[in-house]
Design an enzyme around this catalytic site. Structure first.
Site, mmCIF file in Angstrom:
data_model
loop_
_atom_site.group_PDB
_atom_site.id
_atom_site.type_symbol
_atom_site.label_atom_id
_atom_site.label_comp_id
_atom_site.label_asym_id
_atom_site.label_seq_id
_atom_site.Cartn_x
_atom_site.Cartn_y
_atom_site.Cartn_z
ATOM 1 N N HIS A 23 0.826 -1.146 0.236
ATOM 2 C CA HIS A 23 0.056 -0.048 -0.014
ATOM 3 C C HIS A 23 0.857 1.341 -0.005
ATOM 4 O O HIS A 23 1.874 1.096 0.223
ATOM 5 C CB HIS A 23 -0.910 0.002 1.111
ATOM 6 C CG HIS A 23 -0.370 0.308 2.589
ATOM 7 N ND1 HIS A 23 -0.105 -0.888 3.349
ATOM 8 C CD2 HIS A 23 0.053 1.241 3.404
ATOM 9 C CE1 HIS A 23 0.502 -0.516 4.673
ATOM 10 N NE2 HIS A 23 0.601 0.681 4.438
ATOM 11 N N HIS B 168 4.050 7.310 3.317
ATOM 12 C CA HIS B 168 4.983 6.191 3.316
ATOM 13 C C HIS B 168 4.470 5.006 2.171
ATOM 14 O O HIS B 168 3.411 5.106 1.503
ATOM 15 C CB HIS B 168 5.186 5.468 4.624
ATOM 16 C CG HIS B 168 3.672 4.854 5.049
ATOM 17 N ND1 HIS B 168 2.834 5.308 5.807
ATOM 18 C CD2 HIS B 168 3.378 3.439 4.812
ATOM 19 C CE1 HIS B 168 2.064 4.689 5.998
ATOM 20 N NE2 HIS B 168 2.105 3.208 5.385
ATOM 21 N N GLU C 55 7.574 1.501 5.111
ATOM 22 C CA GLU C 55 7.261 0.534 5.909
ATOM 23 C C GLU C 55 7.517 -0.824 5.298
ATOM 24 O O GLU C 55 7.079 -0.945 4.013
ATOM 25 C CB GLU C 55 5.637 0.590 6.213
ATOM 26 C CG GLU C 55 5.122 -0.396 6.980
ATOM 27 C CD GLU C 55 3.813 -0.447 7.072
ATOM 28 O OE1 GLU C 55 3.178 -0.838 8.089
ATOM 29 O OE2 GLU C 55 2.904 0.397 6.530
#
Length: 138
Positions: free
Chosen positions: A8, A81, A132
Site C-alpha cells: 500500500h 509512506h 514500511e
C-alpha cells in the site's frame, strides 16, 4: 534481503471520511474499509482497495501522533509512506540494520493496521521516503 510487492501507499489526511469520499467520487475507488481507530499507533485508518494495491488513509488521533506532525508540515495531507511486503520481518529488520539503515521506534517489529508485524525505515535512508516493511499477510 529483497522487498516483495507494494502492499500500500500510506496517505496522511486531515479528514479520513472526506478522503474516502474523494477517492470514491473523483477516482471511482469506492471499495474502502470501515474506518478504525488504532490508539496504540496514534491513528485512524481506512484502506481503499484497488485492483493491484491499496491506499492506506491515515488520520491522527491526537497531537502525539506522528501523522499529526506530518500534517503540520503538509496541512492538506499527502503521501506519508510506501509499504512493501517481506517474507520474514525479523530477517528484514536484521538486514536493514546490517546495511546501516535506521529502524524507527524501538527497532522491534510491532503489529500494524493489517494485523501483521511491521517496521519503518527512516526516510534519510531512502532519499527522503519513509518505508514500511510488513510481514507478508497469510
Amino acid at each position: 534481503m529483497k522487498i516483495g510487492r507494494l502492499n500500500h501507499v500510506g496517505v496522511a489526511v486531515p479528514d479520513i471520511e472526506a478522503a474516502k469520499k474523494t477517492y470514491a467520487e473523483l477516482y471511482g475507488a469506492a471499495d474502502a474499509t470501515e474506518t478504525k481507530d488504532f490508539p496504540h499507533l496514534g491513528v485512524r485508518v481506512a484502506f481503499v482497495h484497488l485492483a493491484n494495491s491499496e491506499i492506506e488513509l491515515l488520520e491522527p488521533l491526537g497531537a502525539d501522533s506522528p501523522v499529526h506532525k506530518f500534517l503540520e508540515r503538509n496541512p492538506k495531507g499527502g503521501q506519508h509512506h510506501l509499504c512493501f511486503e517481506v517474507p520474514d520481518i525479523v530477517a528484514a529488520r536484521d538486514a536493514m540494520v546490517a546495511k546501516g539503515a535506521t529502524v524507527l521506534g524501538t527497532g522491534e517489529p510491532y503489529v500494524g493496521a493489517h494485523g501483521v508485524p511491521v517496521i519503518f525505515i527512516h526516510p534519510k535512508d531512502s532519499h527522503g521516503q519513509l518505508i514500511e516493511l510488513m510481514q507478508e499477510p497469510q
